[in-house]
Design a protein around this motif. Structure first.
Motif, mmCIF file in Angstrom:
data_model
loop_
_atom_site.group_PDB
_atom_site.id
_atom_site.type_symbol
_atom_site.label_atom_id
_atom_site.label_comp_id
_atom_site.label_asym_id
_atom_site.label_seq_id
_atom_site.Cartn_x
_atom_site.Cartn_y
_atom_site.Cartn_z
ATOM 1 N N GLY A 168 2.023 -10.660 -4.812
ATOM 2 C CA GLY A 168 2.736 -10.578 -3.543
ATOM 3 C C GLY A 168 3.926 -9.652 -3.513
ATOM 4 N N MET A 169 4.075 -8.815 -4.538
ATOM 5 C CA MET A 169 5.173 -7.859 -4.528
ATOM 6 C C MET A 169 4.835 -6.677 -3.605
ATOM 7 S SD MET A 169 7.672 -8.928 -6.434
ATOM 8 C CE MET A 169 7.309 -10.607 -5.903
ATOM 9 N N PRO A 170 5.833 -6.094 -2.950
ATOM 10 C CA PRO A 170 5.583 -4.982 -2.015
ATOM 11 C C PRO A 170 5.359 -3.661 -2.745
ATOM 12 C CG PRO A 170 7.927 -5.443 -2.110
ATOM 13 C CD PRO A 170 7.259 -6.490 -2.963
ATOM 14 N N VAL A 171 4.210 -3.561 -3.405
ATOM 15 C CA VAL A 171 3.921 -2.356 -4.175
ATOM 16 C C VAL A 171 2.430 -2.039 -4.079
ATOM 17 C CG1 VAL A 171 3.629 -3.692 -6.299
ATOM 18 C CG2 VAL A 171 4.112 -1.263 -6.453
ATOM 19 N N LEU A 172 2.122 -0.762 -3.896
ATOM 20 C CA LEU A 172 0.743 -0.295 -3.809
ATOM 21 C C LEU A 172 0.170 -0.125 -5.213
ATOM 22 C CD1 LEU A 172 -1.229 0.940 -1.511
ATOM 23 C CD2 LEU A 172 -0.481 3.143 -2.412
#
Length: 280
Positions: A168-172
């Motif tokens: 769920g981290m905001p990373v692609l």
């Protein structure tokens, strides 16, 4: 300057047109990725995500997916797995239906032990992740990434991003599918530019006001062999081999397509010249 919103809108539209689902059903199934970031996870949920990252890494996704229930039967509880020794490893490897990869199995055991130590120190893995305050800044997120690479086996320079995205981290995820599409669009010069790919994911998120996880799944499906059954996609569009450029809405933005078109025109002109010469 690239119009990230326009690119993503065309990407999503092209993908939707390839789906066998109704537009409403397609939207409903895709919308579940709008609410992944920030979801609380238990220690075993964190561990299971790590196990999945390990087994999917370098393997054909469909083969791993078909065996997930069996994999879970051996690696559901990190506290139990942390006690595994040579006898358990031999038992797993002797299972005729199991993926027989000793390195992956051993990595799952070592990571269970590492996770157990972290839980003992911080109270929970969630508290450990939160101690980095990873959603506060990109710098904090990268510090967490570096720490995970150091403490866990098989979380390498690409797979660690897989883990971060899936928790769920905001990373692609800068995997080979996403980097291929970005390179073809002229967004990166080389598929080895992982950090630049990650930063571009954040630019797409900002331009569209969509979560990075949502951005990630759309790009991954767009270029993935076998598509996504849940989304009604039989096959991706921007494939490594034989990309389906005719149905791709990104042709106006795509360096790869422009070069293919140019080569086709050159070949056509040579063919016409050859025919004229032969006719003379």
């Amino acid at each position: 300057m690239k119009d990230y919103r326009a690119i993503f809108d065309q990407l999503e539209t092209s993908l939707r047109r390839q789906s066998s689902l109704t537009e409403q059903a397609f939207r409903e199934r895709l919308d579940k990725f709008m609410h992944v970031e920030g979801k609380p996870l238990s220690d075993n949920e964190y561990y299971w995500i790590m196990v999945c990252v390990i087994f999917y890494s370098g393997f054909q996704a469909s083969k791993v997916t078909a065996k997930l229930d069996l994999i879970r039967s051996y690696f559901a509880d990190y506290e139990i797995v942390a006690t595994y020794g040579s006898r358990e490893v031999s038992e797993i490897l002797s299972d005729k239906n199991m993926i027989k990869n000793r390195r992956k199995i051993q990595a799952c055991i070592e990571n269970a032990q590492a996770l157990k130590a972290i839980v003992a120190e911080h109270g929970s893995f969630d508290a450990y992740v939160a101690s980095f305050d990873p959603t506060e800044s990109f710098e904090n997120l990268m510090l967490l990434k570096e720490e995970l690479e150091y403490r866990f086996v098989y979380l390498g320079k690409i797979t660690v991003y897989h883990f971060l995205t899936d928790i769920g981290m905001p990373v692609l995820k800068p995997d080979r599918i996403v980097t291929r599409i970005f390179r073809r669009l002229g967004l990166i010069e080389s598929e080895k530019q992982l950090l630049k790919t990650v930063l571009l994911g954040r630019k797409f998120s900002k331009a569209t006001a969509l979560p990075v996880r949502y951005i990630d799944i759309v790009f991954a499906t767009y270029g993935g062999v076998g598509g996504d059954r849940d989304l009604g996609i039989a096959n991706g569009i921007c494939l490594e081999k034989n990309p389906n450029c005719l149905v791709c809405g990104l042709r106006d933005y795509c360096d790869y397509y422009a070069k293919r078109l140019q080569l086709s025109e050159i070949a056509g002109e040579r063919s016409r010249k050859g025919k004229r010469k032969h006719g003379n």
